[in-house]
Design an enzyme around this catalytic site. Structure first.
Site, mmCIF file in Angstrom:
data_model
loop_
_atom_site.group_PDB
_atom_site.id
_atom_site.type_symbol
_atom_site.label_atom_id
_atom_site.label_comp_id
_atom_site.label_asym_id
_atom_site.label_seq_id
_atom_site.Cartn_x
_atom_site.Cartn_y
_atom_site.Cartn_z
ATOM 1 N N MET A 159 39.171 47.426 52.307
ATOM 2 C CA MET A 159 38.994 46.992 50.921
ATOM 3 C C MET A 159 39.109 48.203 49.985
ATOM 4 O O MET A 159 38.704 48.134 48.825
ATOM 5 C CB MET A 159 37.658 46.289 50.738
ATOM 6 N N LEU A 202 38.475 54.521 50.045
ATOM 7 C CA LEU A 202 38.508 55.022 51.416
ATOM 8 C C LEU A 202 37.657 56.271 51.612
ATOM 9 O O LEU A 202 37.523 57.094 50.706
ATOM 10 C CB LEU A 202 39.957 55.315 51.810
ATOM 11 N N HIS A 209 37.474 55.280 57.274
ATOM 12 C CA HIS A 209 38.756 54.561 57.213
ATOM 13 C C HIS A 209 39.881 55.424 57.777
ATOM 14 O O HIS A 209 40.768 54.921 58.476
ATOM 15 C CB HIS A 209 39.098 54.217 55.758
ATOM 16 N N LYS A 221 33.271 49.847 64.235
ATOM 17 C CA LYS A 221 32.082 49.231 64.849
ATOM 18 C C LYS A 221 30.904 49.184 63.891
ATOM 19 O O LYS A 221 29.874 48.606 64.198
ATOM 20 C CB LYS A 221 31.669 50.036 66.083
ATOM 21 N N LYS A 222 31.013 49.842 62.743
ATOM 22 C CA LYS A 222 29.908 49.771 61.793
ATOM 23 C C LYS A 222 29.681 48.315 61.395
ATOM 24 O O LYS A 222 28.545 47.868 61.272
ATOM 25 C CB LYS A 222 30.179 50.625 60.560
ATOM 26 N N GLN A 244 31.253 41.664 62.513
ATOM 27 C CA GLN A 244 32.619 41.365 62.068
ATOM 28 C C GLN A 244 33.622 41.638 63.193
ATOM 29 O O GLN A 244 34.514 40.825 63.458
ATOM 30 C CB GLN A 244 32.952 42.226 60.846
ATOM 31 N N LEU A 273 29.099 56.267 57.277
ATOM 32 C CA LEU A 273 29.938 56.269 56.073
ATOM 33 C C LEU A 273 30.206 54.837 55.634
ATOM 34 O O LEU A 273 30.460 53.960 56.453
ATOM 35 C CB LEU A 273 31.262 56.991 56.342
ATOM 36 N N SER A 274 30.132 54.626 54.328
ATOM 37 C CA SER A 274 30.363 53.302 53.760
ATOM 38 C C SER A 274 30.759 53.477 52.300
ATOM 39 O O SER A 274 30.241 54.376 51.617
ATOM 40 C CB SER A 274 29.066 52.472 53.834
ATOM 41 N N ARG A 281 29.835 51.681 50.061
ATOM 42 C CA ARG A 281 28.644 51.361 49.255
ATOM 43 C C ARG A 281 27.686 52.544 49.136
ATOM 44 O O ARG A 281 26.793 52.516 48.291
ATOM 45 C CB ARG A 281 27.935 50.129 49.823
HETATM 46 O O1 PAF Z 1 35.699 45.528 56.786
HETATM 47 C C1 PAF Z 1 36.259 45.338 55.699
HETATM 48 O O2 PAF Z 1 36.530 46.259 54.936
HETATM 49 C C2 PAF Z 1 36.638 43.918 55.292
HETATM 50 O O3 PAF Z 1 35.696 43.003 55.718
HETATM 51 C C3 PAF Z 1 38.045 43.504 55.781
HETATM 52 C C4 PAF Z 1 38.133 43.497 57.302
HETATM 53 C C5 PAF Z 1 39.084 44.476 55.227
HETATM 54 C C6 PAF Z 1 38.374 42.108 55.287
HETATM 55 O O4 PAF Z 1 38.368 42.024 53.893
#
Ligand code: PAF
Length: 281
Positions: free
Chosen positions: A26, A29, A33, A145-146, A150, A181-182, A184
């Site tokens: 999303m 970065l 990422h 894996k964070k 998901q 790391l996030s 947010r």
């Molecule tokens: O993990 C993320 O950043 C999001 O959930 C993803 C997999 C890109 C889907 O929008």
């Protein structure tokens, strides 16, 4: 690196590359990422990163509007990281009409933990990931894996729909003080940032204690204490729990006796910022 904003351009560019690895993001970065891109490159095929802030996976009172959009900086980072293609559609390209066909993941997995705290979240994730898979048609895809739940959900979706996509899961990248790391993390004030590693410390302590537990009720008592301790430190936890790695259900006495693979997972709010983390144990 070539950047595309439309599906038609992307498809034309990918035509000559039968194998490709998708790294869905999303944006905004960080090194986590870029580690996904590096893992993607190791798989051998050109890496296609996507950047799309997916409205479907945000609840009505969540941070969709203020989620940081930093496309220019992200493009430079991806290019330096050796990504071959960037797909950055806008909402009209991704959802040219209301997305009324959706992927509804199994509530046994999608309705617990983050799915319970964020109703509809995993339906939004599964739907956009399925759509990205259809658009990019990758042979492999890399997820962190964070976002443990998901990753499990995507693996199951791929298996149940027999999608010919190899899913790679990558360990969480952390700052020197242990904070995962996030994107947010950028919402945290300096004081909150200094406090934020407490979440990982709580997971460590809970995981260690749970490994010594013999009965499910002992694990429950440890979880309650861990939640109380985190609350006393100023957090508002959604969950802090130990689960079986295979299905994210609570471990039974057999699991504890046999040392079944487990994972400690947490989601908690520090001020207005909700952080998640996990630790395999
Ligand atoms: O993990 C993320 O950043 C999001 O959930 C993803 C997999 C890109 C889907 O929008």
């Amino acid at each position: 690196m070539q950047t595309f904003h439309t599906l038609a351009e992307l498809r034309a560019a990918l035509h000559d590359f039968p194998a490709r690895t998708l790294v869905p993001t999303m944006g905004n970065l960080h090194a986590g990422h870029l580690a996904l891109v590096a893992r993607g490159r190791e798989l051998g095929a050109p890496v296609v990163a996507s950047i799309f802030v997916n409205r479907l996976q945000f609840g009505p009172h969540e941070d969709f509007d203020r989620y940081p959009r930093t496309l220019e900086r992200d493009t430079a980072l991806l290019s330096q990281a050796g990504c071959s293609f960037l797909f950055a559609p806008d909402e009209a390209e991704m959802y040219p009409e209301p997305q009324t066909f959706c992927v509804r993941p199994d509530p046994a997995l999608a309705g617990i933990l983050d799915g319970a705290a964020r109703p509809g979240h995993f339906e939004g994730v599964a739907t956009v990931v399925m759509k990205l898979f259809a658009m990019v048609q990758p042979t492999a895809a890399v997820f962190g894996k964070k976002d443990y739940q998901q990753l499990m959900l995507i693996r199951r979706m791929v298996a149940q729909f027999a999608l010919p996509i190899a899913i790679a899961g990558l360990d969480t990248v952390r700052d020197a003080d242990g904070l995962a790391l996030s994107s947010r993390n950028g919402y945290l004030t300096p004081a909150q940032r200094a406090q934020a590693p407490q979440l990982q410390a709580a997971l460590h302590a809970l995981a260690k204690a749970a490994r010594g537990a013999h009965l499910p009720e002992d694990v429950l008592a440890l979880e309650s204490r861990a939640m109380r301790d985190l609350t006393a430190q100023g957090w508002t936890p959604d969950y802090l729990t130990v689960r079986r790695r295979c299905d994210l259900l609570a471990p039974g006495a057999d699991d504890l006796r046999e040392g079944a693979p487990m994972v400690a997972l947490a989601a908690a709010r520090l001020g207005a910022t909700r952080l998640i983390d996990n630790l395999e144990c």
